[in-house]
Design an enzyme around this catalytic site. Structure first.
Site: not given
Ligand code: IPE
Ligand code: IPE
Ligand code: MG
Length: 240
Positions: A16, A64
């Site tokens: 993340d 997502n």
């Molecule tokens: C979790 O991250 C999913 C992945 C890393 C693929 P998210 O960024 O989607 O999680 P939330 O929405 O902050 O809980």
């Molecule tokens: C995790 O990074 C990757 C996916 C969820 C695909 P994020 O895209 O959630 O990154 P932040 O949390 O917005 O920084």
């Molecule tokens: Mg995230």
């Protein structure tokens, strides 16, 4: 003294923080995801070098899909391109790929790409990489239960365990989440029952070898009790 458990056999990672990494640089979010692929490549190599047997990463969650269309498209496109570019190197490095998640929700072309990548690396002996893509822990529990019900099999902890999408590997010993949030976000709900949780404030693209080693050191210092007492685990009761 707690018993040393050394290097975890199975590490799971919620990768993340890609979006924030990009936004801090005034870049589009997809640039952060691209950098995230680089971080993953480094992490795979570092884990294999340290003797980890299974690495499971969360790349795209069931939730997502609710992101803006262009980001979802960008992520699908990035996966398709990463397959083409990375698979030969992974295979040569002994990394076997397995995708975990609901494939029916993906384009036919991407499904084909995932299957080809799995076939191309099927004999790679060094480390197994599970990529959780269109994956959710609740989806996995529900699909496992639905499969058992359809076959008329009893639903028990053991039968559910065998029907899960990650039945081919032991439960993760260490579950790392980067990016500062302290939640599971629907990752490995069933399998993380006794995983050691480790949260890092580093954004995923910045998660380097030193950060991995910090996580491994923290893991090695934990006492895993699995419901027992500390005395039982350390053997202090064994002599009387
Ligand atoms: C979790 O991250 C999913 C992945 C890393 C693929 P998210 O960024 O989607 O999680 P939330 O929405 O902050 O809980
Ligand atoms: C995790 O990074 C990757 C996916 C969820 C695909 P994020 O895209 O959630 O990154 P932040 O949390 O917005 O920084
Ligand atoms: Mg995230």
């Amino acid at each position: 003294m707690s018993p040393s458990h050394g290097i975890p056999r199975h590490i799971a990672i919620v990768m993340d923080g890609n979006g924030r990494w990009a936004r801090r640089r005034l870049l589009p979010r997809i640039a952060g995801h691209r950098q995230g692929v680089e971080a993953l490549r480094r992490c795979i190599r570092a884990c294999a070098e340290r003797g980890v047997q299974v690495l499971t990463v969360f790349a795209f969650s069931s939730e997502n899909w609710s992101r803006p269309d262009d980001e979802v498209r960008g992520l699908m496109d990035l996966m398709a391109k990463a397959l083409v570019r990375e698979v030969p190197q992974l295979r040569d490095g002994g990394i076997r790929l397995r995708f975990v998640g609901e494939r029916a929700g993906l384009s036919a072309r991407l499904q084909q790409g995932l299957a080809q990548a799995e076939a191309a690396t099927a004999a790679a002996p060094r480390m197994l990489l599970n990529v959780c893509f269109n994956y959710g822990g609740r989806w996995d529990i529900a699909q496992a239960a639905a499969g058992l019900a359809a076959r008329g099999e009893p639903i028990t902890e053991a039968s559910l365990d065998r029907a899960m999408a990650l039945a081919h590997v032991p439960d993760p010993d260490l579950l790392i989440r980067t990016g500062g949030e302290q939640r599971l976000s629907n990752f490995l709900l069933w399998q993380s029952a006794y995983s050691e949780l480790y949260f890092s404030d580093r954004l995923w693209p910045d998660f380097d070898e030193a950060a991995l080693d910090e996580a491994l050191a923290a893991y090695a210092a934990r006492e895993r009790r699995f419901g027992q007492t500390s005395e039982q685990v350390t053997g202090a009761l064994a002599t009387g």
